[in-house]
Write an enzyme that holds these catalytic residues in place. Sequence first.
Site, PDB file in Angstrom:
ATOM      1  N   ASP A   1       3.421 -61.145 -62.761  1.00 14.88           N
ATOM      2  CA  ASP A   1       2.481 -62.170 -62.310  1.00 14.88           C
ATOM      3  C   ASP A   1       3.128 -63.535 -62.494  1.00 14.88           C
ATOM      4  O   ASP A   1       4.313 -63.630 -62.813  1.00 14.88           O
ATOM      5  CB  ASP A   1       1.148 -62.047 -63.060  1.00 14.88           C
ATOM      6  CG  ASP A   1       1.241 -62.479 -64.512  1.00 14.88           C
ATOM      7  OD1 ASP A   1       2.375 -62.691 -65.010  1.00 14.88           O
ATOM      8  OD2 ASP A   1       0.187 -62.608 -65.166  1.00 14.88           O
TER       9      ASP A   1
ATOM     10  N   LYS B   1       2.042 -55.515 -58.001  1.00  9.43           N
ATOM     11  CA  LYS B   1       1.537 -56.032 -59.272  1.00  9.43           C
ATOM     12  C   LYS B   1       0.246 -55.319 -59.665  1.00  9.43           C
ATOM     13  O   LYS B   1       0.118 -54.813 -60.791  1.00  9.43           O
ATOM     14  CB  LYS B   1       1.289 -57.536 -59.177  1.00  9.43           C
ATOM     15  CG  LYS B   1       0.829 -58.163 -60.486  1.00  9.43           C
ATOM     16  CD  LYS B   1       0.313 -59.566 -60.298  1.00  9.43           C
ATOM     17  CE  LYS B   1      -1.132 -59.533 -59.811  1.00  9.43           C
ATOM     18  NZ  LYS B   1      -1.769 -60.862 -59.834  1.00  9.43           N
TER      19      LYS B   1
END
Length: 315
Positions: free
Chosen positions: A204, A186
């Site tokens: 996320d 991420k």
Amino acid sequence: MSKPSEQKPATAGAAKSTPAKKAAAAAKKTAPAKKATAPKKATAAKKATAAKKAAPAKKAAPESHTALVRRARRINRELAEVYSYAHPELDFENPFELLVATVLSAQTTDLRVNQTTPRLFAAYPTPEDLAAANPEEVEELIRPTGFFRAKTKSIMGLATALRDNHGGEVPGRIEDLVKLPGVGRKTAFVVLGNAFGVPGITVDTHFGRLVRRWKWTEETDPVKVEAAIADLFPKSEWTMLSHRVIFHGRRICHSRKPACGACPIADLCPSYGEGETDPEKAKKLLKYEMGGLPGQRLKPPPDYPGKAAPPLGAA
């Protein structure tokens, strides 16, 4: 003059006929009327109607992959119009600042990170500076972001790795980024997409929640979510798609109470109705610029339609 014996039969006949007539009249009164069968028919009809209503409705045919791609891309186009100004919500001036800020954003808001990093970067503007810092001083500077001891270890570790292995520069490949302390896929895609222009999907909590609400995928593992969504969109859309979905999740499609009545893609959402559907009540749930409030950046881009966030400690 009649004989008494000749009048007795007539009297006896009258006595016999009176009880018979009374019995017949009583039987006629107590006999069930023909209309009594009507309620039974009505009851049967009601039961049949109730049974028909209770019968399970036919399940809709599952959405084909082609239909899913079309719906997903239409949602992306709608979001692009609503959030034409979508951008990374962390303040940064270079790849190093974005990398550190993204690591600090774990388990806190981008706003809190943006309020914290000015002092940190003023004290340690380069990887070499941060690598040589006093850990206790770094901890005190980043304390507002929470988990400051673990985060200090991560950002000082990645600064040391950048200094020792990459000449003090942030690498532009995911293979190198994910080897740095505290950096996962991420974080790597945030840096690649926004500092290097390399397309990537940032999964996320907001992104994962919304793509499942929209039935783009049922996966919960971030890597599997990433792969499933990458299959729906061209690579050139990945970075901006991530921004738009995250913007929508933070402003309208909240976790606990989404503002369904104020959602621009309500007609495309299979989960419409999970939140507030009344338009007026839904408007009160909007956040940041959608609700007329400051955004998360102290230094937002020029085209941002909302207000800049206040610095740490400001009223």
